[in-house]
Design a protein around this motif. Structure first.
Motif, PDB file in Angstrom:
ATOM      1  N   ARG A 180       0.879  -1.186   0.000  1.00  0.00           N
ATOM      2  CA  ARG A 180       0.000   0.000   0.000  1.00  0.00           C
ATOM      3  C   ARG A 180       0.910   1.228   0.000  1.00  0.00           C
ATOM      4  O   ARG A 180       1.600   1.487   0.972  1.00  0.00           O
ATOM      5  N   THR A 181       0.951   1.930  -1.141  1.00  0.00           N
ATOM      6  CA  THR A 181       1.795   3.127  -1.211  1.00  0.00           C
ATOM      7  C   THR A 181       0.978   4.410  -1.034  1.00  0.00           C
ATOM      8  O   THR A 181       1.543   5.460  -0.759  1.00  0.00           O
ATOM      9  N   ASP A 182      -0.346   4.325  -1.256  1.00  0.00           N
ATOM     10  CA  ASP A 182      -1.180   5.510  -1.006  1.00  0.00           C
ATOM     11  C   ASP A 182      -2.413   5.116  -0.214  1.00  0.00           C
ATOM     12  O   ASP A 182      -3.436   4.720  -0.769  1.00  0.00           O
ATOM     13  N   PRO A 183      -2.343   5.261   1.118  1.00  0.00           N
ATOM     14  CA  PRO A 183      -3.482   4.844   1.956  1.00  0.00           C
ATOM     15  C   PRO A 183      -4.694   5.751   1.777  1.00  0.00           C
ATOM     16  O   PRO A 183      -5.794   5.398   2.178  1.00  0.00           O
ATOM     17  N   LYS A 184      -4.496   6.933   1.155  1.00  0.00           N
ATOM     18  CA  LYS A 184      -5.624   7.872   1.047  1.00  0.00           C
ATOM     19  C   LYS A 184      -6.303   7.796  -0.321  1.00  0.00           C
ATOM     20  O   LYS A 184      -7.184   8.603  -0.621  1.00  0.00           O
ATOM     21  N   ALA A 185      -5.896   6.839  -1.149  1.00  0.00           N
ATOM     22  CA  ALA A 185      -6.466   6.738  -2.505  1.00  0.00           C
ATOM     23  C   ALA A 185      -7.984   6.578  -2.425  1.00  0.00           C
ATOM     24  O   ALA A 185      -8.493   5.932  -1.510  1.00  0.00           O
ATOM     25  N   PRO A 186      -8.723   7.179  -3.387  1.00  0.00           N
ATOM     26  CA  PRO A 186     -10.200   7.162  -3.328  1.00  0.00           C
ATOM     27  C   PRO A 186     -10.794   5.754  -3.475  1.00  0.00           C
ATOM     28  O   PRO A 186     -11.906   5.506  -3.023  1.00  0.00           O
ATOM     29  N   LYS A 187     -10.088   4.831  -4.147  1.00  0.00           N
ATOM     30  CA  LYS A 187     -10.571   3.456  -4.252  1.00  0.00           C
ATOM     31  C   LYS A 187      -9.479   2.541  -3.749  1.00  0.00           C
ATOM     32  O   LYS A 187      -8.296   2.810  -3.956  1.00  0.00           O
ATOM     33  N   LYS A 188      -9.878   1.410  -3.115  1.00  0.00           N
ATOM     34  CA  LYS A 188      -8.853   0.542  -2.530  1.00  0.00           C
ATOM     35  C   LYS A 188      -7.920  -0.049  -3.591  1.00  0.00           C
ATOM     36  O   LYS A 188      -6.772  -0.357  -3.312  1.00  0.00           O
ATOM     37  N   GLN A 189      -8.413  -0.176  -4.846  1.00  0.00           N
ATOM     38  CA  GLN A 189      -7.566  -0.749  -5.902  1.00  0.00           C
ATOM     39  C   GLN A 189      -6.477   0.234  -6.332  1.00  0.00           C
ATOM     40  O   GLN A 189      -5.472  -0.174  -6.921  1.00  0.00           O
ATOM     41  N   LEU A 190      -6.713   1.526  -6.097  1.00  0.00           N
ATOM     42  CA  LEU A 190      -5.681   2.518  -6.402  1.00  0.00           C
ATOM     43  C   LEU A 190      -4.761   2.576  -5.190  1.00  0.00           C
ATOM     44  O   LEU A 190      -5.149   2.241  -4.087  1.00  0.00           O
ATOM     45  N   GLY A 191      -3.545   3.010  -5.371  1.00  0.00           N
ATOM     46  CA  GLY A 191      -2.665   3.139  -4.222  1.00  0.00           C
ATOM     47  C   GLY A 191      -1.930   1.862  -3.857  1.00  0.00           C
ATOM     48  O   GLY A 191      -1.384   1.729  -2.767  1.00  0.00           O
ATOM     49  N   ILE A 192      -1.937   0.889  -4.792  1.00  0.00           N
ATOM     50  CA  ILE A 192      -1.204  -0.362  -4.557  1.00  0.00           C
ATOM     51  C   ILE A 192       0.008  -0.402  -5.488  1.00  0.00           C
ATOM     52  O   ILE A 192      -0.090   0.002  -6.652  1.00  0.00           O
ATOM     53  N   SER A 193       1.151  -0.863  -4.976  1.00  0.00           N
ATOM     54  CA  SER A 193       2.349  -0.947  -5.812  1.00  0.00           C
ATOM     55  C   SER A 193       3.028  -2.293  -5.637  1.00  0.00           C
ATOM     56  O   SER A 193       2.968  -2.889  -4.561  1.00  0.00           O
ATOM     57  N   VAL A 194       3.695  -2.749  -6.707  1.00  0.00           N
ATOM     58  CA  VAL A 194       4.450  -4.001  -6.643  1.00  0.00           C
ATOM     59  C   VAL A 194       5.907  -3.661  -6.316  1.00  0.00           C
ATOM     60  O   VAL A 194       6.558  -2.913  -7.054  1.00  0.00           O
ATOM     61  N   ILE A 195       6.386  -4.201  -5.204  1.00  0.00           N
ATOM     62  CA  ILE A 195       7.761  -3.911  -4.780  1.00  0.00           C
ATOM     63  C   ILE A 195       8.496  -5.228  -4.510  1.00  0.00           C
ATOM     64  O   ILE A 195       7.921  -6.172  -3.951  1.00  0.00           O
ATOM     65  N   LEU A 196       9.755  -5.289  -4.952  1.00  0.00           N
ATOM     66  CA  LEU A 196      10.560  -6.502  -4.786  1.00  0.00           C
ATOM     67  C   LEU A 196      11.470  -6.348  -3.576  1.00  0.00           C
ATOM     68  O   LEU A 196      12.029  -5.275  -3.349  1.00  0.00           O
ATOM     69  N   ALA A 197      11.627  -7.441  -2.822  1.00  0.00           N
ATOM     70  CA  ALA A 197      12.509  -7.358  -1.657  1.00  0.00           C
ATOM     71  C   ALA A 197      13.380  -8.595  -1.541  1.00  0.00           C
ATOM     72  O   ALA A 197      12.893  -9.728  -1.714  1.00  0.00           O
ATOM     73  N   ASP A 198      14.653  -8.366  -1.270  1.00  0.00           N
ATOM     74  CA  ASP A 198      15.588  -9.449  -0.966  1.00  0.00           C
ATOM     75  C   ASP A 198      15.246  -9.952   0.438  1.00  0.00           C
ATOM     76  O   ASP A 198      15.222  -9.165   1.396  1.00  0.00           O
ATOM     77  N   LEU A 199      14.974 -11.249   0.562  1.00  0.00           N
ATOM     78  CA  LEU A 199      14.500 -11.767   1.857  1.00  0.00           C
ATOM     79  C   LEU A 199      15.556 -11.724   2.955  1.00  0.00           C
ATOM     80  O   LEU A 199      15.244 -11.923   4.122  1.00  0.00           O
ATOM     81  N   SER A 200      16.829 -11.455   2.560  1.00  0.00           N
ATOM     82  CA  SER A 200      17.853 -11.360   3.592  1.00  0.00           C
ATOM     83  C   SER A 200      17.967  -9.938   4.148  1.00  0.00           C
ATOM     84  O   SER A 200      18.800  -9.659   5.019  1.00  0.00           O
ATOM     85  N   THR A 201      17.115  -9.017   3.674  1.00  0.00           N
ATOM     86  CA  THR A 201      17.137  -7.644   4.183  1.00  0.00           C
ATOM     87  C   THR A 201      16.773  -7.628   5.680  1.00  0.00           C
ATOM     88  O   THR A 201      15.814  -8.297   6.081  1.00  0.00           O
ATOM     89  N   PRO A 202      17.507  -6.848   6.475  1.00  0.00           N
ATOM     90  CA  PRO A 202      17.180  -6.780   7.903  1.00  0.00           C
ATOM     91  C   PRO A 202      15.738  -6.319   8.124  1.00  0.00           C
ATOM     92  O   PRO A 202      15.248  -5.452   7.397  1.00  0.00           O
ATOM     93  N   GLY A 203      15.061  -6.921   9.111  1.00  0.00           N
ATOM     94  CA  GLY A 203      13.681  -6.548   9.441  1.00  0.00           C
ATOM     95  C   GLY A 203      12.663  -7.536   8.898  1.00  0.00           C
ATOM     96  O   GLY A 203      11.487  -7.468   9.246  1.00  0.00           O
TER      97      GLY A 203
END
Lengths: 401, 374
Positions: A180-203
């Protein structure tokens, strides 16, 4: 002979010459059956590894991907033919799994050149294993309600939240996430982004989930102030829902196909169990009502395979019909009916959770039966599938939700 | 499909054209409402002879008949393309009696003389056939009589027996032996009672009283008629499945159209999930049925070893699909669906009749199990 028939001959010859004999008849050859790879892979079977290497060398681990990334540069139809020829002799794919079946095609369509160059060769070679971060505890069928937060901070996104049903996250190297990159988007389908993450990243923390069958590949994945570079955004920020739908469509058709196995195998399996547990009278399974149920299953299985063949033939002729939309519904129903019947014929001998006092194959079968209950839920429940067919294929009006 | 490549399940360009032409012709000229008209007017035929002749001119009746007998020399697959469309409007014309039962018996077992005498007339729409196989209390027995036979006994549910120019009759010829005979219904000793059925198809009770026939009347081999009948029934089952596929599709299409239009609670009832999911279930069954019907039709032309199992598969699945589609159609039409005024009720009547004709699904499943060795 037309071009496709000639290609089929070529594919058949190559597969039969190169696939190690020890692998023949060991696999349904689905997109998730084969060498999964990744840095945590402990595979030691030399034949499987040789088959992987031969596949990579030929470019046929990803036959329809561009050659610059290690693919075969062929069309989708040729790719299907190659996979059919593998299936015909029951050998696994040389490399299989999420990266090839789901994530790669998405990156090819929506990723940028740098992302493709960074990620695709590792997938083609089975060196990097990917998993999917889609569902969340409060976003299952209503996936667009997802809440994993990704906030911009300089050149990074900071991820906070939780994913669930992240299959094989514990043995994967990377995850592709809906955030969720925009929690204030007028529709729930808007404001979603695809992000890639290396699973060895801290956290990032991964915890396994046990299912009713006792074991499972599923995990929960927790994100606690995880920093990933902005370069890991696929497509445009806040426009990830289109990509998500493309992946889901792909997933559903692969689930349908991957369930297909060898034609007639479900019937053979249940007949074998019925003979073992119920006995045979004059060549026929002793219980006529069970025999009728098995015949009904066998007929559905044959109809399903003929339908898959018809779908492929339509695609090859350039006029795909709407039947592709039902493969997941039918394939998962077939799978569940097969296990239910196989359990029914076993009677009390199918009640074992673990030894002693139970046959090894009965124990395994019982676990698989339990596992099969998930098939009409995962990857889009049958009910969600029916909503989609109803709206997109039958053109029925959308109702109140 | 036991491990090898599946048969081609697509229509070629000519077959697509045939399907389209037949679809349009039948929708315009042969709506299902005719069933009511024929019934209420107590029409002596129960179908339109003019329409049958027009279809002969279009070449549809001779699609599968070899060119040497004035047909088009195409396959059973092509015939199924037309049968599917005829099923959409529940056409009561003699497709089953003449093209499936009679013609298949002649093609499989007829002598050259029999074929020459009858097939050109069938292709031209002039000759109608019937097959009398269902016993009715007094089994037909054929007694040797000179160098021929004398037939006595009774058959019922003889589709189009009341209009047939020739009836092929199955008769017991020895202990356990069955023989098929061509009988001219105008012959002395043949009497006919018209039966009125729920499904709009015409049938008759055929009574034979010492009807004498010569040796040239035998279709196939003396005492080996049961095997020939079995082959004929496989083709009839597959062809009937093609009709049921078309009928299921039409009942389904009409229902979808209806639930998009019909409003209750201020919205189209097709927006209710309770109906949507049931509609998808029928859609799914129809898609599966289409695959098995095409596979059975293809096997009849190209893969004789696969005919018994695929014909049983097609008949069993098409029967269940059609009955389900027709019942759901009535339910989703609501009150209007159970009135005689609306055509949808004819689909459930035909569905039940087709379900129990040429083997119920449970019988085909039993055969399937036997063919698969369990």
């Amino acid at each position: 002979m037309n071009e496709l028939a000639a290609f089929r001959e070529e594919a058949r010859a190559w597969v039969r010459e190169n696939a190690p004999k020890s692998l023949w008849g060991t696999s349904g050859s689905g997109p998730f059956e084969g060498y999964w790879g990744g840095s945590k892979c402990a595979e030691t079977d030399p034949d499987l590894l040789r088959w992987r290497d031969l596949g990579i060398e030929k470019g046929w681990t990803a036959p329809s991907w561009p050659t610059e990334y290690g693919g075969g540069g062929l069309g989708r139809v040729q790719e299907d033919i190659i996979h059919e020829e593998m299936k015909a002799i029951g050998v696994p794919r040389p490399v299989a799994g999420q990266g090839l079946a789901m994530f790669g095609p998405v990156l090819l369509k929506y990723g940028n050149d740098a992302q493709r160059a960074q990620h695709l060769p590792g997938i083609v070679r089975g060196e990097v294993r990917w998993c999917q971060g889609y569902s969340e505890p409060n976003a299952g069928s209503d996936l667009a309600k997802l809440q994993l937060k990704a906030e911009r901070d300089g050149d990074d996104y900071v991820l906070n939240g939780q994913k669930i049903w992240t299959s094989h996250a514990n043995v994967s190297d990377w995850i592709y996430c809906l955030t969720r990159t925009d929690p204030k988007a007028p529709k729930k389908q808007l404001g979603i982004s695809v992000i890639l993450a290396d699973l060895s990243t801290p956290g990032i923390t991964v915890r396994r989930i046990d299912l009713i069958s006792g074991y499972s590949p599923f995990c929960e994945t927790f994100f606690d102030n995880v920093r990933v570079p902005v370069a890991n955004l696929v497509g445009k920020e806040n426009e990830g829902w289109t990509i998500a739908k493309a992946i889901l469509g792909h997933e559903r058709s692969s689930i349908g196909r991957s369930i297909a196995r060898q034609p007639g195998s479900a019937q053979r399996e249940v007949v074998g169990r019925a003979r073992k547990h119920l006995g045979v009278e004059e060549g026929a399974i002793a219980d006529p009502l069970i025999r009728d149920e098995i015949a009904s299953l066998g007929m559905l299985e044959e109809a399903f395979h003929l339908t898959l063949a018809r779908i492929q033939q339509s695609a090859e002729s350039g006029t795909p019909g709407p039947e592709g939309s039902i493969t997941k519904i039918v394939g998962t129903e077939l799978k569940q009916r097969r296990f239910e019947l196989g359990m029914k014929v076993a009677g009390p001998r199918g009640l074992g959770w673990e030894g002693p006092g139970f046959d090894e194959d009965d124990l395994e079968y019982t676990r698989e039966w339990l596992r099969s209950r998930a098939s009409t839920i995962e990857g889009g429940s049958s009910e969600i599938q029916k909503n989609i067919v109803s709206k997109r294929v039958l053109g029925l009006p959308e109702g109140k939700k | 499909m036991s491990g090898h490549r599946a048969p081609s399940l697509l229509l070629n360009d000519e077959q697509k054209m045939l399907s389209k032409t037949a679809h349009e012709f039948i929708r315009e000229r042969a709506p299902a409402a005719r069933i009511r008209t024929f019934r209420d007017s107590r029409d002596p035929l129960g179908f339109s002879r003019d329409l049958w002749n027009e279809m002969a001119e279009l070449g549809w009746l001779g699609l599968q008949i070899p060119e040497e007998y004035d047909g088009l020399g195409l396959g059973f697959f092509d015939l199924c393309v037309v049968l599917e469309q005829s099923g959409r409007e529940l056409m009561p014309e003699p497709f089953i009696s003449t093209l499936l039962l009679g013609t298949q018996a002649l093609l499989l077992g007829g002598t050259d003389e029999q074929k020459k005498a009858l097939l050109p007339g069938i292709a031209a729409g002039e000759v109608l056939l019937a097959l009398a196989y269902e016993e009715a209390g007094s089994p037909v027995y054929a007694k040797r009589h000179g160098n021929g036979f004398a037939l006595s006994g009774k058959k019922a549910h003889v589709l189009d027996g009341h209009v047939a120019d020739r009836i092929i009759v199955s008769a017991a010829t020895s202990d356990g032996g069955t023989t098929l005979f061509l009988v001219d219904p105008s012959q002395e000793g043949v009497s006919m009672t018209r039966q009125h059925r729920i499904d709009g198809l015409g049938s008759a009770i055929v009574t034979l009283d010492d009807v004498s026939v010569g040796p040239e009347a035998v279709v196939g081999t003396i005492d080996k008629g049961a095997a020939l009948l079995g082959q004929v029934f496989d083709r009839a089952a597959a062809g009937s499945a093609a009709q049921m596929l078309g009928a299921s599709e039409q009942a389904f299409d009409d229902t979808i159209e209806y639930i998009k239009e019909r409003e209750q609670f201020g919205v189209p009832i097709g927006s209710f999930q309770a109906l949507q999911h049931r509609a998808v279930a029928v859609f799914t069954e129809i898609a599966l049925t289409r695959s098995v019907v095409l596979a059975a039709a293809r096997a009849i032309d190209e893969a004789p070893d696969d005919i018994p199992r695929l014909a049983s598969l097609a008949k069993a699945m098409a029967s269940e699909t059609f009955l389900h589609a027709a019942k759901e159609a009535i339910q989703m039409h609501g009150g209007i669906g159970v009135t005689d005024e609306h055509d949808i009720g004819f689909y459930v009547k035909r569905a039940h009749a087709a379900y129990v004709t040429f083997g119920k699904p449970s019988q085909h499943r039993q055969r399937w199990a036997e063919l698969h060795g369990y």
